[in-house]
Design a protein around this motif. Sequence first.
Motif, PDB file in Angstrom:
ATOM      1  N   TRP A 214       0.415  -1.329   0.273  1.00  0.00           N
ATOM      2  CA  TRP A 214      -0.300  -0.023   0.209  1.00  0.00           C
ATOM      3  C   TRP A 214       0.820   1.528   0.295  1.00  0.00           C
ATOM      4  O   TRP A 214       0.270   2.248  -0.663  1.00  0.00           O
ATOM      5  CB  TRP A 214      -1.271   0.121   1.187  1.00  0.00           C
ATOM      6  N   TYR A 215       1.924   0.909   1.381  1.00  0.00           N
ATOM      7  CA  TYR A 215       3.056   2.272   0.761  1.00  0.00           C
ATOM      8  C   TYR A 215       3.270   2.709  -0.997  1.00  0.00           C
ATOM      9  O   TYR A 215       3.803   3.886  -1.271  1.00  0.00           O
ATOM     10  CB  TYR A 215       3.926   2.099   1.553  1.00  0.00           C
ATOM     11  N   GLU A 216       3.631   1.933  -1.783  1.00  0.00           N
ATOM     12  CA  GLU A 216       3.850   1.502  -3.033  1.00  0.00           C
ATOM     13  C   GLU A 216       2.816   1.953  -4.303  1.00  0.00           C
ATOM     14  O   GLU A 216       3.681   3.020  -5.031  1.00  0.00           O
ATOM     15  CB  GLU A 216       4.797   0.364  -3.529  1.00  0.00           C
ATOM     16  N   ILE A 217       2.100   1.586  -3.734  1.00  0.00           N
ATOM     17  CA  ILE A 217       0.518   2.232  -3.592  1.00  0.00           C
ATOM     18  C   ILE A 217       0.876   3.646  -4.364  1.00  0.00           C
ATOM     19  O   ILE A 217       0.237   5.169  -5.107  1.00  0.00           O
ATOM     20  CB  ILE A 217      -0.523   1.760  -4.805  1.00  0.00           C
ATOM     21  N   PHE A 218       0.434   4.620  -2.850  1.00  0.00           N
ATOM     22  CA  PHE A 218       1.002   5.416  -1.998  1.00  0.00           C
ATOM     23  C   PHE A 218       1.892   6.319  -3.112  1.00  0.00           C
ATOM     24  O   PHE A 218       1.343   7.706  -3.309  1.00  0.00           O
ATOM     25  CB  PHE A 218       0.853   5.640  -1.229  1.00  0.00           C
ATOM     26  N   LEU A 219       2.793   6.266  -3.623  1.00  0.00           N
ATOM     27  CA  LEU A 219       4.137   6.789  -3.997  1.00  0.00           C
ATOM     28  C   LEU A 219       4.087   6.923  -4.901  1.00  0.00           C
ATOM     29  O   LEU A 219       4.213   7.725  -6.274  1.00  0.00           O
ATOM     30  CB  LEU A 219       5.069   6.106  -3.531  1.00  0.00           C
ATOM     31  N   ARG A 220       3.745   5.981  -6.385  1.00  0.00           N
ATOM     32  CA  ARG A 220       3.195   5.852  -7.648  1.00  0.00           C
ATOM     33  C   ARG A 220       1.762   6.616  -8.343  1.00  0.00           C
ATOM     34  O   ARG A 220       2.406   7.546  -8.507  1.00  0.00           O
ATOM     35  CB  ARG A 220       3.211   4.215  -7.627  1.00  0.00           C
ATOM     36  N   LYS A 221       0.802   6.605  -7.385  1.00  0.00           N
ATOM     37  CA  LYS A 221      -0.360   7.085  -7.380  1.00  0.00           C
ATOM     38  C   LYS A 221      -0.857   8.113  -6.850  1.00  0.00           C
ATOM     39  O   LYS A 221      -1.790   8.468  -7.164  1.00  0.00           O
ATOM     40  CB  LYS A 221      -1.540   5.431  -7.868  1.00  0.00           C
ATOM     41  N   GLY A 222      -0.741   8.367  -5.968  1.00  0.00           N
ATOM     42  CA  GLY A 222      -1.124   9.033  -4.428  1.00  0.00           C
ATOM     43  C   GLY A 222      -2.119   8.734  -4.199  1.00  0.00           C
ATOM     44  O   GLY A 222      -2.432   8.018  -3.513  1.00  0.00           O
ATOM     45  N   SER A 223      -2.652   9.322  -3.255  1.00  0.00           N
ATOM     46  CA  SER A 223      -4.208   9.506  -1.930  1.00  0.00           C
ATOM     47  C   SER A 223      -5.262   8.278  -2.565  1.00  0.00           C
ATOM     48  O   SER A 223      -5.514   8.217  -1.998  1.00  0.00           O
ATOM     49  CB  SER A 223      -4.599  10.380  -1.455  1.00  0.00           C
TER      50      SER A 223
END
Length: 284
Positions: A214-223
Amino acid sequence: MRAAGYEIKASRRLGYHLVQAPDLLTPEEVLPGLKTRTFGRKVHYFPALPSTNTEAYQLALQGGREGEIVIAECQRKGRGRIGRPWFSPAFVNLYLSVILRPPISPHHASLITFVAAVATAEAVERFSGMKPSIKWPNDILVKGRKLAGLLNEIHSEADRIHFVILGIGINLNVDENMFPRKIRSLATSLKREMGQAISRKAFLQILLEELEHWYEIFLRKGSSPILKAWRARARIAGKQVKISSFDEVFVGRAVDVDSEGALLVQMRDGKQKRIVAGDVEYTK
Ligand code: BTN
């Protein structure tokens, strides 16, 4: 090894034989089988600490890298939100802090709490099949009782985060009668809900995988994917709420959370209030 709880049989003919390994969270136990790239690849393990968050904060100040974790078997001064203590008995639960260095502005730091809340709820679901809910800002509940809590602490300058310490406490094997009386009817553990003892190591590995994911999703795609997953578990929109925030109490109807993680509440007089910290009680 015997002193650490390992049961070992020694025989003159066969040598040493490991009969039983304790469910400890040492790096030797946790690393084999861990399927992450960075999260938990370096484990700072302690039989006891005042607080894993405090230790991780010190490590980060000394250059600790993203994904390093601090684990303790018990905490003597476990900290919860709003200056509360966190009940941290030995060998039964999980007390974990992760060092993160997200390249985001301090305004968006509370989104990291949302990332962690979603990841923790997903880990519980993957492990148990149960569907935990999230209560604003970041309590993980099963059947209305609190299973886990998150405490994030941030070190930053005006427009740059140096690091975030992501602190997670999860009640895994604690028995109901061990909880302090004050929280007994409000709290639960995974063992209580599943009716069987939990392998803390197996749960920790899944949790670290979900956190990294989920942290990678946040860094790649934002909030937005994070808030979408958070909203689906929190289902807060439209609920009647009573909010205690900085010695004030408000009642109203929850509208949503904003992109900085604040709770938006429609007050009885029609005005909208933005709540940044506090406790929520559902009144209907
Ligand atoms: C809450 O009040 O809900 C937050 C609880 C957070 C507890 C965890 S346990 C690991 C880490 N170390 C602490 O002292 N607190 C957090």
